[in-house]
Write an enzyme that holds these catalytic residues in place. Structure first.
Site, PDB file in Angstrom:
ATOM      1  N   ILE A  60       0.159 -11.905 -24.711  1.00  0.00           N
ATOM      2  CA  ILE A  60      -0.268 -11.224 -25.935  1.00  0.00           C
ATOM      3  C   ILE A  60      -1.532 -10.411 -25.682  1.00  0.00           C
ATOM      4  O   ILE A  60      -2.368 -10.771 -24.850  1.00  0.00           O
ATOM      5  CB  ILE A  60      -0.479 -12.266 -27.077  1.00  0.00           C
ATOM      6  CG1 ILE A  60      -0.506 -11.615 -28.450  1.00  0.00           C
ATOM      7  CG2 ILE A  60      -1.719 -13.125 -26.814  1.00  0.00           C
ATOM      8  CD1 ILE A  60      -0.341 -12.612 -29.593  1.00  0.00           C
ATOM      9  N   CYS A  61      -1.649  -9.282 -26.384  1.00  0.00           N
ATOM     10  CA  CYS A  61      -2.878  -8.482 -26.398  1.00  0.00           C
ATOM     11  C   CYS A  61      -3.085  -8.044 -27.851  1.00  0.00           C
ATOM     12  O   CYS A  61      -2.650  -8.735 -28.765  1.00  0.00           O
ATOM     13  CB  CYS A  61      -2.797  -7.299 -25.422  1.00  0.00           C
ATOM     14  SG  CYS A  61      -1.588  -6.042 -25.857  1.00  0.00           S
ATOM     15  N   ARG A  62      -3.739  -6.937 -28.081  1.00  0.00           N
ATOM     16  CA  ARG A  62      -3.985  -6.505 -29.468  1.00  0.00           C
ATOM     17  C   ARG A  62      -2.705  -6.034 -30.147  1.00  0.00           C
ATOM     18  O   ARG A  62      -2.400  -6.451 -31.253  1.00  0.00           O
ATOM     19  CB  ARG A  62      -5.044  -5.393 -29.487  1.00  0.00           C
ATOM     20  CG  ARG A  62      -5.399  -4.926 -30.883  1.00  0.00           C
ATOM     21  CD  ARG A  62      -6.576  -3.951 -30.839  1.00  0.00           C
ATOM     22  NE  ARG A  62      -6.978  -3.592 -32.189  1.00  0.00           N
ATOM     23  CZ  ARG A  62      -6.556  -2.491 -32.811  1.00  0.00           C
ATOM     24  NH1 ARG A  62      -5.740  -1.649 -32.214  1.00  0.00           N
ATOM     25  NH2 ARG A  62      -6.972  -2.231 -34.028  1.00  0.00           N
ATOM     26  N   GLY A  64       0.380  -4.932 -27.981  1.00  0.00           N
ATOM     27  CA  GLY A  64       1.552  -5.095 -27.133  1.00  0.00           C
ATOM     28  C   GLY A  64       1.602  -4.250 -25.874  1.00  0.00           C
ATOM     29  O   GLY A  64       2.465  -4.469 -25.030  1.00  0.00           O
ATOM     30  N   MET A  88      -1.692  -9.465 -31.218  1.00  0.00           N
ATOM     31  CA  MET A  88      -2.541 -10.232 -32.138  1.00  0.00           C
ATOM     32  C   MET A  88      -2.556  -9.623 -33.534  1.00  0.00           C
ATOM     33  O   MET A  88      -2.796 -10.323 -34.510  1.00  0.00           O
ATOM     34  CB  MET A  88      -3.965 -10.355 -31.590  1.00  0.00           C
ATOM     35  CG  MET A  88      -4.122 -11.348 -30.456  1.00  0.00           C
ATOM     36  SD  MET A  88      -3.684 -13.064 -30.890  1.00  0.00           S
ATOM     37  CE  MET A  88      -4.933 -13.456 -32.134  1.00  0.00           C
TER      38      MET A  88
END
Length: 109
Positions: A60-62, A64, A88
């Site tokens: 996961i990141c902010r 994708g 996120m």
């Protein structure tokens, strides 16, 4: 690119957060492993030690994009990895908890 929806993740699923330190400190999923994408190759061993041997790595990141890059890298290493669709931002929008290192409510930067 294998992906998973935030709503399909269970509370005990392994989550790898590849956002940078300032994003992590603002708020993250409780229990996630944090290895920023900028440090990922150098810190790859931390993932292999922490990840479940027979389980999937949910990256996961902010939103994708960065997690998609890491997911592709992990798949090339033979690891069962999937990108968390929407990152996120989707996690927070789905009402999943976002916390700081101190356990206080956090937010997605």
């Amino acid at each position: 690119m294998p992906t998973v929806q935030v709503t399909d993740l269970k509370d005990d699923d392994f989550l790898l957060d590849v956002r940078e330190d300032d994003e992590w400190q603002a708020g993250h999923a409780e229990g996630a492993l944090h290895i920023p994408i900028s440090d990922f190759v150098a810190r790859y061993g931390e993932l292999t030690e922490a990840a479940p041997q027979d389980g999937r790595v949910n990256v996961i990141c902010r939103s994708g994009g960065r997690s998609a890059q890491v997911t592709m890298y992990l798949a090339q290493q033979g690891i069962d990895a999937v990108n968390v669709d929407g990152g996120m931002q989707a996690w927070e929008a789905a009402g999943r908890p976002v916390v700081t290192d101190q356990g206080q409510p956090g937010y997605v930067l």
